[in-house]
Write a protein that holds these residues in place. Structure first.
Motif, short mmCIF file in Angstrom:
data_model
loop_
_atom_site.label_atom_id
_atom_site.label_comp_id
_atom_site.label_asym_id
_atom_site.label_seq_id
_atom_site.Cartn_x
_atom_site.Cartn_y
_atom_site.Cartn_z
N ASN A 21 0.82 -1.21 0.00
CA ASN A 21 0.00 0.00 0.00
C ASN A 21 0.86 1.26 0.00
O ASN A 21 0.45 2.29 -0.57
CB ASN A 21 -0.94 0.00 1.20
N TYR A 22 2.02 1.19 0.63
CA TYR A 22 2.95 2.33 0.56
C TYR A 22 3.37 2.58 -0.90
O TYR A 22 3.38 3.73 -1.37
CB TYR A 22 4.17 2.07 1.43
N ILE A 23 3.69 1.48 -1.59
CA ILE A 23 4.10 1.61 -2.99
C ILE A 23 2.96 2.20 -3.82
O ILE A 23 3.17 3.09 -4.66
CB ILE A 23 4.52 0.23 -3.55
N ILE A 24 1.73 1.71 -3.56
CA ILE A 24 0.59 2.18 -4.37
C ILE A 24 0.31 3.66 -4.10
O ILE A 24 0.10 4.45 -5.04
CB ILE A 24 -0.66 1.33 -4.05
N VAL A 25 0.30 4.05 -2.83
CA VAL A 25 0.00 5.45 -2.47
C VAL A 25 1.04 6.37 -3.08
O VAL A 25 0.72 7.41 -3.69
CB VAL A 25 -0.08 5.62 -0.94
N MET A 26 2.31 6.00 -2.90
CA MET A 26 3.35 6.85 -3.44
C MET A 26 3.39 6.82 -4.96
O MET A 26 3.82 7.79 -5.60
CB MET A 26 4.72 6.43 -2.87
N PHE A 27 2.92 5.72 -5.55
CA PHE A 27 2.82 5.65 -7.01
C PHE A 27 1.83 6.69 -7.52
O PHE A 27 2.13 7.46 -8.44
CB PHE A 27 2.40 4.24 -7.44
N ASP A 163 -10.59 14.62 -11.90
CA ASP A 163 -10.58 13.22 -12.33
C ASP A 163 -9.17 12.66 -12.16
O ASP A 163 -8.21 13.14 -12.79
CB ASP A 163 -11.01 13.14 -13.80
N PRO A 164 -8.99 11.64 -11.30
CA PRO A 164 -7.63 11.11 -11.06
C PRO A 164 -7.03 10.47 -12.31
O PRO A 164 -5.80 10.43 -12.46
CB PRO A 164 -7.85 10.07 -9.96
N MET A 165 -7.87 9.98 -13.22
CA MET A 165 -7.34 9.33 -14.42
C MET A 165 -6.80 10.34 -15.43
O MET A 165 -6.14 9.95 -16.40
CB MET A 165 -8.43 8.49 -15.07
N VAL A 170 -2.48 12.17 -19.79
CA VAL A 170 -1.68 13.26 -20.35
C VAL A 170 -0.38 12.77 -21.00
O VAL A 170 -0.02 13.23 -22.09
CB VAL A 170 -1.37 14.32 -19.26
N PRO A 171 0.38 11.82 -20.40
CA PRO A 171 1.62 11.38 -21.04
C PRO A 171 1.36 10.71 -22.38
O PRO A 171 0.21 10.48 -22.79
CB PRO A 171 2.19 10.36 -20.03
N LEU A 179 1.49 3.10 -17.26
CA LEU A 179 1.09 3.57 -15.92
C LEU A 179 -0.24 2.94 -15.49
O LEU A 179 -0.40 2.54 -14.33
CB LEU A 179 0.97 5.10 -15.93
N VAL A 180 -1.16 2.84 -16.43
CA VAL A 180 -2.46 2.22 -16.11
C VAL A 180 -2.26 0.74 -15.78
O VAL A 180 -2.90 0.20 -14.85
CB VAL A 180 -3.44 2.40 -17.29
N LEU A 181 -1.35 0.08 -16.54
CA LEU A 181 -1.09 -1.34 -16.29
C LEU A 181 -0.50 -1.53 -14.88
O LEU A 181 -0.92 -2.42 -14.13
CB LEU A 181 -0.13 -1.89 -17.35
N VAL A 182 0.50 -0.70 -14.56
CA VAL A 182 1.11 -0.79 -13.21
C VAL A 182 0.06 -0.55 -12.14
O VAL A 182 0.01 -1.25 -11.12
CB VAL A 182 2.27 0.22 -13.10
#
Length: 440
Positions: A21-27, A163-165, A170-171, A179-182
């Motif tokens: 969850n740390y990885i996900i939040v910081m991601f 919208d978070p998506m 944008v990239p 990024l969506v896959l990760v």
């Protein structure tokens, strides 16, 4: 050993969920920050602003708030050892704080990720397993509602949000897809770890419940054996007491009666031939009788409680009550003694003490009472004794040895005793006063 292994595995899974969850939040926070900086560097801010309907939060603030808030959340969860059950107040305080920190992080990320509630759910699930079911269900329902309602498409219907998506679109296309896959892989991994944690928790609780059931069976078996042992010990004690009393009677009363019988027989033989010698013989018989009376009195005094001998009925009752209360912290006994002016005969005092002792023993042993009220008072030239307890009571009273003995003792004093088991157990005794016993 198996229980310890389960707890270690559950603890390892929890720590893994904390790391993931740390990885996900910081991601998510890093994507917001880096994409924002990149569009500013390339002077493409209009591309991002065109895709959102609400002004975005400061990405630097979002990053640092998420970092600090998650550090506090992780420290709070890690401070609660899986195998331990914390105090109720500390437990609830920790749960509330975990929920608030999760809500803060989720809000900062524009509701892009709600998997934090699964982490908090897992932590609360284990630490609330000993709390009341109502409180347990309330916390779990709140977390489930937060998990499903912390969704951009639900909340944006009621209030404007970014919208978070938008940050993922944008990239460039390849980077955006990556990024969506990760993002999806991390969220699925978190969900799988939660399912594994939940499965292990259920298995652990099943084993623990089985162990508790086995321990209860063992305790019941030990209690049964202890009751049997107590019954055997009581019978042995009764047999020993009977033997001691038999020896006492044989050595005192038996000896005296044998001497009296022999003296009377001798007197009958010589009374016609020598009245003077018969008179001397009767004097010897009289002496044997007095000695026998003294021996019997001494034997009875040995059976009389020492407290009665030293402090009288009130002092003996107080001593007995203190001994009963000292054996159980959950027991309270109130004595209301209003017979200070009574000078009881020894036999009556003994009988009253034994009756109250038996009634008190029944209240604790059979009625499982936690409070007993004893009152002695004089009314209408009679001694009244009231013994009430808050025990289990007994709607159908079948007098056993103890109640029968109580009736017989009171009947010997020309009194009456009544029993009532409808509300707890109540014993009511009335004994008439003898001339000279009561001094007003």
């Amino acid at each position: 050993m198996k229980r310890l292994t389960n707890i270690q595995t559950i603890s390892a899974l929890r720590n893994g969920m904390i790391t993931l969850n740390y990885i996900i939040v910081m991601f998510f926070a890093s994507v917001n920050l880096l994409v924002s900086r990149e569009v500013i560097r390339q002077d493409r801010s209009h591309l991002l602003l065109e895709t959102v309907e609400h002004l975005p939060k400061n990405p630097d603030s979002v990053f640092w708030i998420c970092l600090v808030a998650y550090a506090l959340l992780a420290a709070l969860i890690l401070s609660r050892v899986v195998a331990e059950i914390p105090g109720k107040k500390a437990n609830y305080a920790s749960i509330v704080l975990e929920i608030l920190l999760s809500l803060l992080i989720t809000w900062q990320l524009n509701l892009a990720y709600s998997g934090l509630y699964l982490l908090v759910f897992s932590d609360c699930l284990f630490h609330m397993r000993r709390e009341k079911k109502s409180a347990n269900y309330t916390v779990m329902v709140v977390l489930v509602l937060f998990y499903f309602l912390s969704n951009y498409y639900v909340i944006s219907f009621f209030m404007p949000m970014t919208d978070p998506m938008a940050y993922f679109s944008v990239p460039e296309r390849k980077l955006s897809l990556l990024l969506v896959l990760v993002k999806n892989v991390l969220e699925v991994a978190n969900l799988l770890m939660f399912v594994a944690y939940l499965s292990l928790y259920i298995a652990h609780q099943t084993v623990e419940n089985e162990n508790i059931a086995q321990e209860l069976d063992m305790i019941n078996q030990v209690n049964k054996e202890l009751r049997n042992y107590a019954a055997v010990t009581e019978r042995i004690g009764e047999n020993n007491e009977r033997k001691r009393l038999a020896r006492e009677i044989h050595d005192t009363l038996g000896h005296a009666l044998t001497g009296i019988a022999a003296g009377v027989d001798a007197t009958l033989i010589i009374i016609d031939k020598s009245p003077d010698l018969a008179k001397k013989q009767l004097e010897l018989v009289s002496q044997v009788v007095r000695e026998g009376i003294n021996d019997v009195r001494n034997s009875l005094n040995k059976l009389r409680p020492g407290a009665l001998e030293n402090t009288g009925l009130k002092g003996a009752l107080q001593k007995m009550i203190s001994e009963f209360v000292g054996l159980s912290k959950d027991l309270s006994i109130d004595l209301d003694y209003e017979a200070e002016q009574v000078n009881f005969e020894v036999a009556k005092e003994d009988a009253l003490f034994r009756v109250i002792q038996e009634s008190l023993t029944n209240s604790i042993r059979h009625g499982l009472a936690s409070h007993v009220y004893i009152r002695l008072y004089i009314e209408d030239n009679a001694l009244h004794i009231l013994i009430e307890d808050n025990g289990q009571g007994c709607l159908s009273i079948q007098p056993g040895y103890g109640l029968t003995q109580m009736k017989e003792r009171i009947a010997a004093l020309h009194g009456a005793v009544q029993f009532d088991g409808s509300d707890g157990f109540t014993t009511s005794i009335v004994v008439p006063m003898q001339t000279g016993e009561y001094q007003s």
